[in-house]
Design an enzyme around this catalytic site. Structure first.
Site, mmCIF file in Angstrom:
data_model
loop_
_atom_site.group_PDB
_atom_site.id
_atom_site.type_symbol
_atom_site.label_atom_id
_atom_site.label_comp_id
_atom_site.label_asym_id
_atom_site.label_seq_id
_atom_site.Cartn_x
_atom_site.Cartn_y
_atom_site.Cartn_z
ATOM 1 N N PHE A 110 42.629 29.170 39.077
ATOM 2 C CA PHE A 110 43.185 30.073 38.276
ATOM 3 C C PHE A 110 44.580 30.802 38.430
ATOM 4 C CE2 PHE A 110 41.993 32.634 41.988
ATOM 5 C CZ PHE A 110 42.592 33.672 41.893
ATOM 6 N N LYS A 111 45.111 30.458 39.568
ATOM 7 C CA LYS A 111 46.410 31.209 39.847
ATOM 8 C C LYS A 111 47.513 30.467 38.970
ATOM 9 C CE LYS A 111 44.886 33.033 43.712
ATOM 10 N NZ LYS A 111 45.112 32.445 44.978
ATOM 11 N N ASP A 112 47.167 29.521 38.394
ATOM 12 C CA ASP A 112 48.201 28.822 37.298
ATOM 13 C C ASP A 112 48.233 29.944 36.181
ATOM 14 O OD1 ASP A 112 48.837 26.408 38.578
ATOM 15 O OD2 ASP A 112 47.013 25.497 37.661
ATOM 16 N N MET A 115 50.649 32.628 37.615
ATOM 17 C CA MET A 115 52.206 31.854 37.986
ATOM 18 C C MET A 115 53.041 31.126 37.207
ATOM 19 S SD MET A 115 52.913 32.268 41.411
ATOM 20 C CE MET A 115 51.333 32.157 42.377
ATOM 21 N N THR A 143 47.280 29.764 45.643
ATOM 22 C CA THR A 143 48.415 30.421 45.236
ATOM 23 C C THR A 143 49.617 29.564 45.703
ATOM 24 O OG1 THR A 143 47.418 32.648 45.719
ATOM 25 C CG2 THR A 143 49.881 32.427 45.754
#
Length: 473
Positions: A110-112, A115, A143
């Protein structure tokens, strides 16, 4: 829209300035002077937008200093089909629970979602100023890889990513350490995530070093990360209400369950709720390092030491000091910076701070409830979800589903934020289901690729030397 520190110091910042600054000059975290609000008419007008268009609208409420056409271009690049082949899908898994699919990006986590936007926005801001930025970050797993894949090869940015030695899955290590880009520096610290995070904060707190070395942040202390994550709460609400009539949609509440370690992902939901999105409950799911669950159940926040921080099968949540909790505390104390400073003084002096007097407000006013999931819980949840729906979920998402089940209400959809693809945690999936997930040729190549990482002790001086030697100027 201006941004101010939770501790009251420094001058208000624009969004672009906040983007480049990371930690505030007084050691606090930047927050909006006032949250923007969204009414039902505006919310309904967003229903037909694709994800990049929705991101432009939501982020446009925060990034008021970026021309709208420029922001639209940044969002279109960040959320293009080449980066995210599938829009954020909603997948029902039974018992009133639906998964919000946030792991369709390049690092399968999910960090994409935030980011990729951050990478575009940082490059844009630096090109406008002619500056460079040396990102110093800490990761418990996802992350780091999301940041490195978003920032690799960018001329004006170098990344120094700290990770805890031996505390990530083999897949997570491969995603980071296999990158050979000259602007990516992986540093494995002999310690736990909190040790890595402390090193980052110590450097950011040294203003001379920060300014001389042009340091910035991509951890969720960077406000742009939080605002970019707000978008998918709006997206999920819109998709969850698509089949309702217009009259039913207005004010229709849903709940979100969020696996949480550093309190950044759920803080974005807290912001979305404060903006007017009809969210009934924000369900915080912790693993065995359940400091946040303890806080939201008792009102006492007592972080654990590195030695007390457990290595679990949901390693991205192996965190005992949640950086973003300070932003919640700021609202809890009526946005009074002196009370925030007082709480952190208590934390430094006694190892804890106490808000038991405010405990009823956590759920009643802010909608936050919590629970804990163990290794046995996540194995059982992975099995149960697979048996009921055929869906395989990763262990962090399993923590979210397990805790969510305690807070499902009739007539209120429970949306669980998916955190990663299960392939990233193959050993746990095999333990839970007795199967090995097939890996694509691309992923097999990734796991077999040579890795490049520098191992260091938990020592600030050693880290400073590495940065001074390799930073952009």
């Amino acid at each position: 829209m201006q941004y101010i520190s939770t501790r009251g110091g420094g001058q208000p910042k624009t969004y672009s300035e906040a983007l480049l600054e990371g930690l505030a000059v007084d050691g606090g975290l930047l927050v909006p002077e006032q949250l923007p609000t969204v009414d039902a008419t505006t919310l309904e007008s967003w229903r037909a937008l694709d994800y990049a268009q929705l991101a432009t609208e939501v982020l446009g409420l925060f990034a008021t200093d970026i021309p709208r056409e420029d922001l639209a271009a940044l969002c279109a690049a960040a959320y293009s089909p080449a980066v995210f082949s599938t829009p954020v899908p909603l997948t029902p898994i039974g018992d009133g629970i639906t998964l919000v699919g946030l792991s369709e990006g390049p690092t399968l986590a999910f960090k994409d979602m935030a980011m990729q936007f951050l990478g575009q926005a940082l490059e844009y801001a630096l090109e406008r100023t002619g500056g460079v930025l040396n990102i110093v970050g800490a990761t418990s797993g996802d992350t780091g890889s999301a940041a490195e894949h978003a920032l690799r090869g960018k001329d004006r940015i170098s990344v120094f990513m700290l990770s805890p030695q031996g505390r990530m899955s083999p897949f997570q290590r491969a995603q980071m350490y296999s990158l050979q880009d000259a602007n990516v520096h992986n540093i494995a610290v002999d310690g736990v995530f909190d040790d890595c995070q402390n090193l980052v904060k110590d450097l950011a707190g040294d203003l001379d070093f920060k300014n001389t070395q042009h340091l910035g942040a991509v951890n969720s202390i960077n406000l742009a990360r939080i605002t970019a994550q707000v978008v998918y709460y709006f997206w999920a609400w819109l998709r969850a209400t698509d089949d309702l009539g217009a009259a039913e949609r207005e004010g229709f509440e849903v709940s979100f369950a969020v696996p949480s370690g550093n309190f950044g992902n759920i803080l974005s939901g807290f912001f979305a709720r404060g903006m007017g999105l009809p969210i009934r409950r924000l369900v915080l799911a912790a693993n065995e390092n359940n400091v946040l669950d303890d806080f939201f159940r008792t009102g006492v926040y007592r972080p654990r030491s590195a030695a007390q921080t457990l290595a679990t099968s949901s390693p991205s949540m192996d965190i005992s000091k949640a950086s973003n909790l300070e932003r919640f505390i700021y609202d809890l104390v009526g946005r009074d910076p002196q009370r925030v400073v007082g709480a952190w003084d208590d934390l430094s002096r006694t190892g804890a701070f106490d808000f038991t007097a405010d405990l009823p407000r956590f759920a009643e006013e802010f909608g936050i409830v919590s629970g804990t999931s163990t290794h046995a819980d996540r194995l059982a949840t992975i099995r149960a979800v697979h048996e009921a729906s055929g869906t395989i979920i990763d262990p962090h998402t399993a923590d979210g589903v397990k805790v969510a089940r305690s807070f499902v209400e009739d007539g209120v959809p429970m949306l669980v934020l998916e955190t990663a693809k299960p392939e990233k945690f193959g050993e746990t999936i095999t333990e839970a289901l007795g199967i090995e997930l097939p890996l694509s040729d691309e992923l097999q190549t990734l796991l077999a690729a040579p890795q490049r990482v520098t191992e260091i002790p938990n020592d600030e001086a050693t880290l400073r030397t590495i940065i001074e030697t390799s930073a952009l100027h």
